[in-house]
Structure formats: structure tokens, C-alpha cells
Design an enzyme around this catalytic site. Structure first.
Site, PDB file in Angstrom:
ATOM      1  N   CYS A   2      67.247  57.137  47.280  1.00 29.50           N
ATOM      2  CA  CYS A   2      68.164  57.539  48.247  1.00 29.50           C
ATOM      3  C   CYS A   2      69.281  58.781  47.729  1.00 29.50           C
ATOM      4  O   CYS A   2      69.518  58.495  46.374  1.00 29.50           O
ATOM      5  CB  CYS A   2      68.964  56.743  48.830  1.00 29.50           C
ATOM      6  N   ARG A  27      64.727  64.053  45.877  1.00 32.02           N
ATOM      7  CA  ARG A  27      64.707  62.754  45.459  1.00 32.02           C
ATOM      8  C   ARG A  27      63.958  61.882  46.489  1.00 32.02           C
ATOM      9  O   ARG A  27      63.665  60.754  46.179  1.00 32.02           O
ATOM     10  CB  ARG A  27      66.219  62.058  45.662  1.00 32.02           C
ATOM     11  N   TRP A  75      65.908  56.410  51.803  1.00 31.33           N
ATOM     12  CA  TRP A  75      64.576  56.114  51.613  1.00 31.33           C
ATOM     13  C   TRP A  75      64.324  54.945  52.015  1.00 31.33           C
ATOM     14  O   TRP A  75      64.846  53.900  51.175  1.00 31.33           O
ATOM     15  CB  TRP A  75      64.192  56.485  50.198  1.00 31.33           C
ATOM     16  N   ASN A  99      73.036  53.228  48.002  1.00 32.43           N
ATOM     17  CA  ASN A  99      71.770  53.273  47.149  1.00 32.43           C
ATOM     18  C   ASN A  99      71.607  51.890  46.548  1.00 32.43           C
ATOM     19  O   ASN A  99      72.533  51.124  45.958  1.00 32.43           O
ATOM     20  CB  ASN A  99      72.026  54.219  46.195  1.00 32.43           C
ATOM     21  N   GLY A 100      70.363  51.426  46.651  1.00 38.74           N
ATOM     22  CA  GLY A 100      69.980  50.095  45.746  1.00 38.74           C
ATOM     23  C   GLY A 100      69.482  48.980  46.901  1.00 38.74           C
ATOM     24  O   GLY A 100      69.220  49.293  47.965  1.00 38.74           O
ATOM     25  N   GLU A 484      46.489  61.214  34.373  1.00 41.84           N
ATOM     26  CA  GLU A 484      47.847  62.224  34.706  1.00 41.84           C
ATOM     27  C   GLU A 484      47.329  63.061  35.793  1.00 41.84           C
ATOM     28  O   GLU A 484      47.984  63.486  36.862  1.00 41.84           O
ATOM     29  CB  GLU A 484      48.523  62.551  33.627  1.00 41.84           C
ATOM     30  N   LYS A 488      48.859  63.433  39.860  1.00 41.41           N
ATOM     31  CA  LYS A 488      49.368  64.640  40.207  1.00 41.41           C
ATOM     32  C   LYS A 488      48.372  64.959  41.479  1.00 41.41           C
ATOM     33  O   LYS A 488      49.260  65.496  42.531  1.00 41.41           O
ATOM     34  CB  LYS A 488      49.191  65.716  39.321  1.00 41.41           C
ATOM     35  N   GLU A 491      49.728  62.545  44.352  1.00 40.54           N
ATOM     36  CA  GLU A 491      51.024  62.751  44.591  1.00 40.54           C
ATOM     37  C   GLU A 491      51.035  63.716  45.622  1.00 40.54           C
ATOM     38  O   GLU A 491      52.148  63.549  46.598  1.00 40.54           O
ATOM     39  CB  GLU A 491      51.799  63.113  43.529  1.00 40.54           C
ATOM     40  N   HIS A 507      30.772  51.228  34.064  1.00 44.07           N
ATOM     41  CA  HIS A 507      31.111  49.680  34.388  1.00 44.07           C
ATOM     42  C   HIS A 507      31.807  49.812  35.849  1.00 44.07           C
ATOM     43  O   HIS A 507      32.734  48.809  36.057  1.00 44.07           O
ATOM     44  CB  HIS A 507      32.083  49.434  33.254  1.00 44.07           C
ATOM     45  N   LYS A 603      61.941  61.143  43.715  1.00 44.22           N
ATOM     46  CA  LYS A 603      62.192  61.640  42.337  1.00 44.22           C
ATOM     47  C   LYS A 603      62.450  60.353  41.415  1.00 44.22           C
ATOM     48  O   LYS A 603      61.709  60.357  40.347  1.00 44.22           O
ATOM     49  CB  LYS A 603      62.960  62.870  42.461  1.00 44.22           C
TER      50      LYS A 603
END
Length: 608
Positions: A2, A27, A75, A99-100, A484, A488, A491, A507, A603
Site C-alpha cells: 500500500c 508498489r 493492496w 499500511n500494515g 528466477e 519472472k 510474475e 523425479h 513491489k
């Protein structure tokens, strides 16, 4: 996650607030709102679901000249995205943005309900607004009411509040969620991120946990939670306006991919002596004797930062025979009954320096007496302030939610620490030069890769953009690159993607291969080349649609081959990773997703 903005001064607040919120869009959020107040204590509250553009349309129908206000991008944590759950929350005489997470909000809501309060939404933040309003008549001032409320809550918060009791102040408070106050000429700015302040002023106060501030046009008066006065520490803001602009690129993500060579130069600058090839890190706060005594290294991070730590761990273990190094996922480590042997050092990796789980691990490791070193980008962030030593990555502002340049520089910074450790333990000059020489050439190697493969990647993407699933595989130092790369892709494209060690295919993962999957295989021209080719052949036997990213200059059994001409050897995985980033970017563009602000993501993850 947020975003918080606030303004009190002599200019109309609405455009400053909405402009600040637009700078915080990266964000991640699902709704937005602002509240402004005039000299007669009349408040104009405007909220909207969706992008800040929707809020701007709503504000355009309710324009005011108010010079005080607060704004928020939300958010969702408690309650679905909706106007009634969006901030600012209005209860009685109080307007609050938060926020939180307030963990005991349900118990507080029960008590407040008994006192006659009703709640329009489902959020913990609205309960906190009601609590402050309930205490306001008892304490007389908003500052005292906020202090009283914060002594009753359990959880994390970054807060900004208005009250029609006093239209000439904004009260702010922080515990576990960042807040910055910018000091201008007879105007004061509030933000959860420096991006909202840059360009207005470069004089800032970073609130610390447990601090409450009263913001007026003349600045900030700072207090602890018991309302005992504190002296604000005014610092210079280390962000410039150009760093948060696209500079002609279509998206921040593409800009930041192309900024990697220069970002890496900034990370390395002054840290490798060109004459002796020795690594020199001034901020570790460890003597050579202390470095020599280290036997265990824990690298802690979340998401991309974790994968950066894992990649660096693979590199460092190649030249540190008497050190055990492991990378840990912060959100898991913080709740495990893990053991920290004697002579352990921890590297705390976070681009923002505010990642909640990583910060919790830092605090627990310090409680156990472990020396903690921050690998952080944002100067003045919580982790940067709380660690025992640190290495700033200096990559500049990273605006796109999907991290790119931060990853490359995090790997570099953690590996530099490993080299400094090995130096202290007597690493030979011959071994040392192999790594320092490659780091010196790495920025140019990444530049060359960007120039040589970008057009091919753009073309290749068109062939694979309709696939629903992807499997990324690599061995040794290419395994973290596979992880990674898969991250990406998922995302920014929303394609289901998984990263695996190539040797693990039999496996389980090989059972997934069918025509709905494509496979990305990383294959380096080194001692594991034939092993990697064997995995590729096994996938082909099951009908794979394989894309090979390689520096091997010979025929390979793959549907598509992307050759990366590079002289890098030990650090070639970081060059290969650029292909993964470009592939994810152009796939997202081809599929029409929101490249810089993917759905459901933020973010800086400042809550659990």
C-alpha cells in the site's frame, strides 16, 4: 505494498496527493482515495476502485482548494477491493490511512461495537480509525488519542491521520511499515516511499519504529509512543527525479533491464582495487580476524532476493573450502527452529530494505548474536538502519514490480562479500583474479548480450506466447537462474512456470511435459555441458518444445536455440539471465498484461 501520501502547506493538496499516488502505483494496489480538509474543518473524501486514473476522474468532479490532505493506494489484506474498504477511512471525527496489519482488530472491533460503533467495511484499518475516534474525547488531542490507540494494538502500521478537531495538522506514526516526512518551505510532505517526495524537497526525516509525528506547515514535531519529545534527524534524500521516469522506454521493466550494466558498475565501483585485484568492502564492520573466524554464512531473502542469494551461494562455495553457506527463504526461516552455529554471519538481502519477513529474520538473528550484513538498495530503509554492517547495491530506483537490475547487483554484492571472506582466509591471487577480472568485464558482457539477442528474443516470443505452462531447467549455477527465470515469467505474463534442477526431471517434473508446455533449458559450455544435453534429449523424447539459452557454439537438439555470445565463464549465468528477463518482458507485451504492475503483486512486501 500500500502507498501513503500526505501534504500540508500553501498549495492545493488534491493534485499533489494524486500525483504522489501515481508515483507509488508500482508498489501494487487495487483501490485509491484522498481526503482533504479546509480551514473551516470541512473534509472532502474521494475514493475509487481501480487505478489512480479512476480516482482522478472522481476528484475532477469535486475539486477543492484545500491545502491539507492525505491519500492512499490500498493492496487488499482484510476485505475485498471495494470503495467501502478503500482508504482514507472516516469514523466520527477521524480520517485515517494505514499500511500494515492490525492483528487484534477483531477483538478491538467487538469492544467498539459494544460502545455503539458500526463498521461500513471489513478492514482492520477502519477498526483502528474507530479506536482513535473513541479515545479522542478522552485525550483531547489527536496526538494523545493516537498514542493511546497504538498502545492497545498488536501488529504493524504506517499511519497518517486527519481530524476535524484541528485542520492544521497531520499525525503520523510508524511501527514496521516505512514512513518518510519531507520538509519544504512552509510545507510538509508525508509518504511511504521516497518516490512520492522526490522533486518537492530533498530534506527528509525517516520515522523509526515507535515514533509519532505531528506535521504542520512548519515541519514535524516528533514523539515516542508515550508522547515524550524526540529530536528529528533531518537527512538528504538520495533519489533523483530522473530515476523514476521511463526515459523513452515503453515500460519501466524494459528500462531497468537495459540499466543493468550501469547499475552493476555502480555496485562494483570502488570495491575492487584494479592494481591488486583485491575486494575492499568498507561497511562490513568486521576485522580480518573476524572474517577469518567465520565458518557459516546464511543468506536470507524473499522471492528474487532469495534466488540472488542462492546464485551467490553456488558461486561462493567454489572458493571457500572451510565455510558452509546456505540461502534461506525468509518467510520460512522466521518460523523455523533453526540452528545458528558459532562463527555465523548473516547476509540480509532486500531491494527495498523493508521486506517484512526478511526484517523479522534480521531481528531474530540479531537476538541470537549473529552479525548481520545488509545487501540493500534503498538508503535509509529499515533494514539498512538496523543491520550491523552493509553493502549498498546502488542500482537506483527500481520501479517495475518485477525485479531485474536488483537481482544482478545482489548476486554481485553477496559474491563480493564471499571473495572478501576468502581473501581474509588466504585465497590465492590466481583464484582471486579469475573472479575479479570477470566482474570487471561483466557490465560489458551484459551490454553485448542485450545488443545481440534482444531482437531474436522478441521474435521467439511470438512462437510461444499462446502456451499455458513453462518448465525452466538448469544445473549448478544455472539452477537458480532457472528459478528466477520462471519467477519472472509467472510474475508478468501469468503463465504457469516452474523452475527445476535439470537432474531432478526424472523425479517428477518430466511427467508434466506435453503440448501445453514449453521448456527453457540453460546450457553452458563447461564441464556439465553433456549432462545438460542429456536432460534436453530426455525431454525431447517426451515431445518437448525446448528453448535452449546457451553459449555453446555447436548443434543442439532443440526446437529453438538462443545463443549468447559471451566471454564470461564463471559469471555467464548472470548474462544468460538477461535472456530470461527479455523473454518475460516481450511475452508480457505480446499477451497484453500489465507489465510494470502485474495483478495481485506489490513491489515492497511490507506485511506477512
Amino acid at each position: 505494498m500500500c502507498g501513503i501520501v500526505g501534504y500540508i502547506g500553501h498549495r492545493p493538496a488534491q493534485p499533489i496527493l494524486t500525483s504522489g499516488l501515481k508515483r507509488l502505483e508500482y508498489r501494487g494496489y487495487d483501490s485509491a482515495g484522498i481526503a482533504t480538509i479546509d480551514d473551516d474543518a470541512r473534509v472532502t473524501l474521494v475514493r475509487a476502485v481501480g487505478k489512480v486514473a479512476e480516482l482522478e476522474h472522481a476528484v475532477a468532479t469535486r475539486v477543492t482548494a484545500d491545502t491539507v490532505g492525505i491519500g492512499h493506494t490500498r493492496w487488499a489484506t482484510h476485505g475485498v477491493p471495494s470503495e467501502r474498504n478503500s482508504h482514507p477511512h472516516h469514523v466520527g471525527r477521524v480520517y485515517l490511512i494505514h499500511n500494515g496489519i492490525i492483528e487484534n482488530y477483531a477483538e478491538l472491533a467487538d469492544v467498539l461495537t459494544e460502545r455503539g460503533y458500526t463498521f461500513a467495511g471489513e478492514t482492520d484499518s477502519e477498526v483502528l480509525a474507530a479506536l482513535v475516534d473513541a479515545l479522542l474525547p478522552l485525550h483531547g488531542t489527536l496526538l494523545e488519542a493516537v498514542s493511546g490507540a497504538l498502545k492497545m494494538v498488536v501488529g504493524t502500521y504506517g499511519l497518517a491521520l486527519l481530524s476535524d478537531e484541528n485542520p492544521d495538522e497531520i499525525v503520523v506514526a510508524r511501527r514496521g511499515s516505512p514512513l518518510i516526512v519531507g520538509l519544504g518551505e512552509q510545507e510538509t510532505f508525508v509518504a511511504s516511499d521516497a518516490a512520492a517526495i522526490v522533486g518537492h524537497t530533498d530534506r527528509v526525516v525517516y520515522l523509526q519504529d515507535g515514533e509519532i509525528g505531528v506535521c504542520t506547515r512548519g515541519g514535524i514535531a516528533l514523539y515516542d509512543v508515550d508522547v515524550q519529545p524526540l529530536e528529528p534527524a533531518v537527512e538528504k534524500l538520495q533519489v533523483d527525479l530522473a530515476s523514476i521516469q521511463k526515459k523513452g522506454y515503453d515500460h519501466f521493466l524494459l528500462k531497468e533491464i537495459h540499466e543493468q550494466p550501469e547499475a552493476l558498475r555502480a555496485t562494483l565501483r570502488g570495491r575492487i582495487d584494479p592494481e591488486t585485484n583485491r575486494v575492499q568492502l568498507g561497511g562490513l564492520n568486521l576485522t580480518d580476524d573476524q572474517l577469518r573466524s567465520i565458518r557459516n554464512v546464511i543468506v536470507v531473502g524473499c522471492g528474487t532476493a532469495y534466488y540472488a542469494g542462492l546464485e551467490a551461494a553456488y558461486l561462493i562455495e567454489q572458493f571457500t573450502d572451510d565455510v558452509t553457506i546456505r540461502a534461506e527463504v525468509a518467510s520460512e526461516l522466521r518460523y523455523r527452529s533453526f540452528h545458528t552455529p558459532k562463527n555465523t554471519v548473516a547476509l540480509i538481502v532486500s531491494q527495498s530494505g523493508e521486506t517484512a519477513d526478511t526484517l523479522a529474520c534480521l531481528q531474530e538473528l540479531q537476538r541470537r548474536g549473529v552479525h548481520c550484513i545488509g545487501i540493500v538498495n534503498v538508503v535509509g530503509s529499515t533494514i539498512a538502519r538496523e543491520v550491523d554492517g552493509g553493502i549498498y547495491t546502488h542500482v537506483g530506483a527500481e520501479i517495475s514490480v518485477a525485479s531485474t537490475k536488483a537481482f544482478t547487483s545482489q548476486v554481485a554484492a553477496v559474491t563480493l562479500f564471499g571473495i572478501a571472506l576468502a581473501q581474509a582466509k588466504g585465497m590465492s591471487r590466481q583464484d582471486l583474479v579469475r573472479y575479479t577480472d570477470e566482474f570487471a568485464l561483466l557490465p560489458e558482457a551484459i551490454e553485448a548480450a542485450l545488443a545481440s539477442v534482444e531482437e531474436q528474443v522478441r521474435d521467439v516470443v511470438r512462437t510461444y506466447s499462446d502456451y499455458s505452462h513453462a518448465l525452466y531447467v538448469g544445473r549448478d549455477t544455472l539452477y537458480p537462474i532457472a528459478l528466477e527465470g520462471a519467477l519472472k515469467l509467472k510474475e508478468v505474463t501469468y503463465v504457469h512456470a516452474e523452475g527445476y534442477a535439470a537432474g531432478e526431471l526424472k523425479h517428477g517434473p518430466i511427467a508434466l511435459i506435453d503440448d501445453s508446455f514449453f521448456e527453457v533449458c540453460y546450457l553452458q559450455d563447461n564441464w556439465l555441458r553433456e549432462k545438460s544435453v542429456s536432460a534436453l534429449v530426455e525431454m525431447n523424447a517426451r515431445g518437448a518444445h525446448a528453448i535452449v539459452v546457451t553459449n555453446v557454439d555447436r548443434e543442439l537438439p532443440a526446437e529453438t536455440v538462443i545463443r549468447v555470445p559471451t566471454t564470461a565463464d564463471l559469471l555467464a549465468p548472470l548474462v544468460f539471465n538477461v535472456v530470461s528477463q527479455l523473454f518475460a518482458y516481450y511475452m508480457a507485451v505480446e499477451r497484453g498484461t500489465d507489465v510494470d504492475q502485474p495483478r495481485n503483486l506489490a513491489k515492497s512486501v511490507t506485511v506477512e
